[in-house]
Design a protein around this motif. Structure first.
Motif, PDB file in Angstrom:
ATOM      1  N   LYS A  94       1.260   6.484   1.895  1.00  0.00           N
ATOM      2  CA  LYS A  94       1.194   5.388   1.339  1.00  0.00           C
ATOM      3  C   LYS A  94       0.072   4.549   1.598  1.00  0.00           C
ATOM      4  N   SER A  95      -0.698   3.914   0.776  1.00  0.00           N
ATOM      5  CA  SER A  95      -1.893   3.078   1.167  1.00  0.00           C
ATOM      6  C   SER A  95      -1.594   1.604   1.887  1.00  0.00           C
ATOM      7  N   MET A  96      -2.595   0.926   2.293  1.00  0.00           N
ATOM      8  CA  MET A  96      -2.561  -0.341   2.634  1.00  0.00           C
ATOM      9  C   MET A  96      -2.275  -0.988   1.666  1.00  0.00           C
ATOM     10  N   LYS A  97      -2.703  -0.839   0.354  1.00  0.00           N
ATOM     11  CA  LYS A  97      -2.367  -1.815  -0.855  1.00  0.00           C
ATOM     12  C   LYS A  97      -0.861  -1.658  -1.025  1.00  0.00           C
ATOM     13  N   GLY A  98      -0.071  -0.544  -0.774  1.00  0.00           N
ATOM     14  CA  GLY A  98       1.184  -0.178  -1.149  1.00  0.00           C
ATOM     15  C   GLY A  98       1.061   0.832  -2.063  1.00  0.00           C
ATOM     16  N   ASP A  99       0.357   1.377  -2.717  1.00  0.00           N
ATOM     17  CA  ASP A  99       0.325   2.376  -3.797  1.00  0.00           C
ATOM     18  C   ASP A  99       0.620   3.651  -3.160  1.00  0.00           C
ATOM     19  N   THR A 100       1.426   4.566  -3.710  1.00  0.00           N
ATOM     20  CA  THR A 100       1.552   6.057  -3.318  1.00  0.00           C
ATOM     21  C   THR A 100       0.638   7.081  -3.730  1.00  0.00           C
ATOM     22  N   ILE A 101       0.058   7.990  -3.064  1.00  0.00           N
ATOM     23  CA  ILE A 101      -0.794   9.120  -3.343  1.00  0.00           C
ATOM     24  C   ILE A 101      -0.260  10.286  -3.130  1.00  0.00           C
TER      25      ILE A 101
END
Length: 535
Positions: free
Chosen positions: A368-375
């Motif tokens: 999970k990125s700092m933005k909140g999107d998952t990768i």
């Protein structure tokens, strides 16, 4: 760190030519006109050379060399063809031809009143770069102890020397304590350059900003050339922190701070390494205190093994250069501070090492990125975009920049597309893209714009997460840029520059010996001057 060659500026005195024992470079116009005062034997030999078939074939910036010229004590006379109306690129090319042959001697350059003499000096400085701190033979004058590359005492840009009132550009620095703690490295014999000019003081003053640019380029080259056992994430951060001595404000965020910020994508890349991940923030506040800054972000993977998706062994040693984007950002920030730029610029770099061990991230992991999107991590060797995803989001949310530019040795695909001649430029803002390309042209650094389009997004669509970190081989550099664009806020002007092909080309370039080029420092400094600097 490595500093540019020491260059002095003094008034023309042709009576000093005959006794000069080093090298002499003589700038001549294409019509072969020579300055008055040359020893007769030298003049005759030079005219004969210029009238020869080889001499008549010389183009602006080309040179012809005469060994042990008649009537002179010099070991070589270098005839440098440079018309009065020469371009900046031609003048730098001429300087580079001189710089490539400096050796460890004193070179005298007869520049007369040439209006491009300052560009010749910059060409000499850039091409005269020599990263030899690890060579132990007596020819290189080094006992094997690495010089302290973290020393950031700025060079004098202009000084006066006695009655002659010579002007000096970019004094070389004495090496500091050895990097391995074994004492002081000896001072080797160094190259020196003296420009004889009609107005040496004016030439030295005009060359001051060029000296700052050369310092920034050299800083970047040093970082990219360093081996990964020396340039760890901690050492890299320490070198950037040391730039507070020249006026930057530098903040180092450790792993605890990064976890608190939610930079899980960046942290996942470095979790298999013994070197702790860090983010370094460099700030130069030379403009209005309330003006939004330009933000520069850099990928700083100090070594990229590929992680669990390990790279082939052949060529892996060059993956010490995978921090090239962070190196360029650092070099630009150094240049801006040294020339006291009237602009607000922030540099943010993510420093990690991508290694395989029992704690390393795996293909198939979801972060999970700092933005909140998952990768979804399909390939652990597509790690740079994970680092930049968090760095880009952090820079935007903290600094609200006027524009944001990231630089990275991001994809091998950009080399397939553009070779080693051009960096790939992607942007969501046509004006910003045009400004970058214009600055690159002005500085002679190759750059080419490549497309962004929603059609490429389907290649990074994930079955399990918001996106996956690679779309495979087709359009590899474009899908990487599309991935980064997902971490750019709406209406935020942004450009991504993939420098994988230009950071460490396989052979020498016009302005750099084989090794790191420092590509991008001159372009981005020019961009700041042209678009972001206050009058």
């Amino acid at each position: 760190m490595t500093h540019p060659v020491e260059i002095d500026f003094t008034e023309t005195a042709t009576d000093r030519l005959a006794a000069h024992e080093g090298r002499v470079a003589l700038i001549v116009s294409q019509n072969g006109r020579l300055p008055a005062g040359l020893p007769r034997g030298t003049r005759d030999a030079a005219l004969r050379a210029l009238e020869s078939r080889a001499g008549k074939a010389l183009k602006p910036g080309d040179t012809l060399e005469l060994a042990f010229p008649a009537g002179m004590a010099a070991e070589a006379l270098q005839l440098v063809v440079l018309p009065g109306g020469a371009s900046v690129a031609e003048a730098r090319k001429a300087g580079a031809a001189i710089g490539a042959r400096l050796g460890k001697t004193h070179t005298l350059v007869l520049a007369g009143g040439h209006k491009r003499a300052g560009e010749v000096a910059l060409g000499i400085a850039l091409r005269g770069y020599d990263f030899s701190v690890y060579k132990t033979d007596s020819e290189n004058g080094d006992d094997g102890a690495a010089r302290d590359a973290g020393s950031d005492t700025p060079p004098q840009t202009v000084s006066r020397q006695g009655a002659a009132q010579d002007a000096r550009l970019s004094d070389a620095q004495t090496p500091g304590p050895a990097g391995n703690g074994n004492g002081d490295a000896p001072v080797p014999d160094k190259a020196r350059v003296t420009f004889m000019a009609r107005d040496p003081q004016a030439l030295a003053r005009s060359a001051q900003d060029a000296a700052a640019v050369a310092e920034g380029v050299f800083f970047t080259r040093d970082l990219v050339n360093e081996p990964a056992n020396v340039l760890t994430t901690t050492d890299f951060a320490d070198r950037l922190k040391a730039m507070e001595e020249i006026g930057l404000t530098v903040e180092v965020l450790d792993e605890d701070a990064l976890r608190d910020l939610g930079m899980r994508a960046l942290l996942a890349v470095g979790q298999g390494s013994a070197s702790p991940s860090k983010v370094v923030v460099m700030r130069w506040q030379g403009g209005d205190k309330d003006a939004a800054p330009l933000a520069l972000c850099g990928k700083g993977v100090v070594f990229d093994s590929g992680g669990i998706s390990i790279k082939p062994a052949a060529g892996m040693e060059e993956m010490t250069m995978d921090m090239g984007g962070a190196g360029v950002v650092a070099g630009v920030m150094r240049t801006l501070a040294l020339r006291r730029a009237k602009a607000n610029v922030v540099g943010v770099v993510g420093l990690v090492e991508n290694m395989p061990d029992g704690a390393a991230q795996r293909p198939g992991d979801i972060v999970k990125s700092m933005k909140g999107d998952t990768i979804e991590v399909i390939n652990t060797d597509a790690e740079g975009r994970l680092v930049l995803a968090d760095v880009l989001w952090y820079a935007q949310t903290r600094f609200e920049p006027r524009a944001i530019i990231d630089l990275a040795t991001l994809t091998g695909a950009v080399i397939i597309a553009l070779g080693h001649e051009n960096a790939g430029v992607f942007a969501n803002d046509d004006r910003l893209a045009d400004n970058i390309l214009s600055a690159a042209r002005a500085e002679g650094e190759g750059a080419w714009r490549l497309p962004l389009a929603p059609a490429y997004d389907k290649l990074i669509k994930s079955r399990l997460a918001d996106m996956k970190n690679t779309g495979g081989r087709p359009a590899g550099s474009i899908t990487a840029a599309q991935f980064l664009q997902r971490f750019i806020r709406k209406d935020q002007a942004w450009a991504h520059i993939d420098i994988a092909g230009v950071a460490l080309p396989p052979s020498a370039t016009e302005l750099a010996p084989k090794g790191a080029t420092g590509w991008g420092v001159m372009t981005l400094d020019r961009l700041v001057r042209d678009r972001f600097e206050e009058e």
